[in-house]
Scaffold this motif. Structure first.
Motif, PDB file in Angstrom:
ATOM      1  N   PRO A  55       0.757  -1.127  -0.286  1.00 11.58           N
ATOM      2  CA  PRO A  55       0.070  -0.175   0.119  1.00 11.58           C
ATOM      3  C   PRO A  55       0.900   1.247   0.013  1.00 11.58           C
ATOM      4  CG  PRO A  55      -0.933  -1.438   1.623  1.00 11.58           C
ATOM      5  CD  PRO A  55       0.487  -2.184   1.311  1.00 11.58           C
ATOM      6  N   GLY A  56       0.215   2.375  -0.814  1.00 14.81           N
ATOM      7  CA  GLY A  56       1.325   3.437  -0.636  1.00 14.81           C
ATOM      8  C   GLY A  56       1.377   4.017   0.605  1.00 14.81           C
ATOM      9  N   VAL A  57       0.665   4.158   1.511  1.00 16.72           N
ATOM     10  CA  VAL A  57       0.677   4.500   2.771  1.00 16.72           C
ATOM     11  C   VAL A  57       1.998   3.822   3.452  1.00 16.72           C
ATOM     12  CG1 VAL A  57      -0.998   3.316   4.079  1.00 16.72           C
ATOM     13  CG2 VAL A  57      -0.639   5.378   4.865  1.00 16.72           C
ATOM     14  N   LEU A  58       2.201   2.556   3.021  1.00 13.24           N
ATOM     15  CA  LEU A  58       3.611   1.987   3.706  1.00 13.24           C
ATOM     16  C   LEU A  58       4.781   2.180   3.112  1.00 13.24           C
ATOM     17  CD1 LEU A  58       1.917  -1.706   4.772  1.00 13.24           C
ATOM     18  CD2 LEU A  58       2.248   0.438   5.991  1.00 13.24           C
ATOM     19  N   ILE A  59       4.355   2.790   1.766  1.00 15.31           N
ATOM     20  CA  ILE A  59       5.850   3.362   1.172  1.00 15.31           C
ATOM     21  C   ILE A  59       6.363   4.519   1.724  1.00 15.31           C
ATOM     22  CG2 ILE A  59       6.623   4.224  -1.148  1.00 15.31           C
ATOM     23  CD1 ILE A  59       4.657   2.086  -2.476  1.00 15.31           C
ATOM     24  N   VAL A  60       5.134   5.428   2.211  1.00 16.70           N
ATOM     25  CA  VAL A  60       5.642   6.768   2.664  1.00 16.70           C
ATOM     26  C   VAL A  60       5.758   6.491   4.264  1.00 16.70           C
ATOM     27  CG1 VAL A  60       4.529   8.916   3.814  1.00 16.70           C
ATOM     28  CG2 VAL A  60       3.794   7.915   1.375  1.00 16.70           C
ATOM     29  N   GLU A  61       5.650   5.484   4.785  1.00 16.52           N
ATOM     30  CA  GLU A  61       5.896   5.082   6.242  1.00 16.52           C
ATOM     31  C   GLU A  61       7.392   4.668   6.112  1.00 16.52           C
ATOM     32  OE1 GLU A  61       6.172   4.184  10.228  1.00 16.52           O
ATOM     33  OE2 GLU A  61       4.911   5.685   9.166  1.00 16.52           O
TER      34      GLU A  61
END
Length: 139
Positions: A55-61
């Motif tokens: 998920p994109g949010v985990l890429i940011v994380e």
């Protein structure tokens, strides 16, 4: 380079560490880290079991976690907790799938007594996947 036990010590407060290894480190200035995305990563199947991806949010994380390693590698911030205060100019450009190696490169651009600013980007095989700027506050 920073050894894995030290990375785990810094990221121990994160329930989902998204950094496997730090490849390059300039204390308090920059860091390069990697995460091997595998079929065993349970997050990969959360959005669509038939087409697993990160998920994109985990890429940011992941970018934020490598930034935390860079910030905490400086002795003067080692005993402080860096809390994510703002994400700015964030963009996810491509998807990441099991079998990919996510490479994250971050640069700490400004550090003051109570805040730190940084910019980071994630790539897979040299192709830009995502980027963001962060503001951290120290607790």
């Amino acid at each position: 380079m920073m050894n894995l036990p030290k990375v785990k010590e810094i990221l121990s407060r994160y329930p989902l560490p998204l950094v496997d290894e730090i490849l390059e480190l300039k204390e308090g200035k920059m860091a390069v880290g990697v995460k091997q995305i595998s079929k065993e990563d349970t997050f990969a199947f959360g959005q669509n079991p038939n087409s697993p991806l990160m998920p994109g949010v985990l890429i940011v994380e992941a970018i934020a976690q490598v930034t935390a390693v860079a910030i905490h590698s400086d002795e003067k911030h080692d005993n402080k907790q860096a809390l994510l205060a703002r994400i700015h100019n964030c963009r996810i450009r491509k998807q990441v799938f099991p079998g990919d190696e996510l490479c994250v490169e971050v640069f700490v651009t400004k550090v003051k007594k109570t805040i730190a600013k940084a910019a980071g980007r994630a790539t897979v095989r040299g192709e830009l996947i995502g980027e963001a700027e962060f503001l951290f506050s120290f607790k």
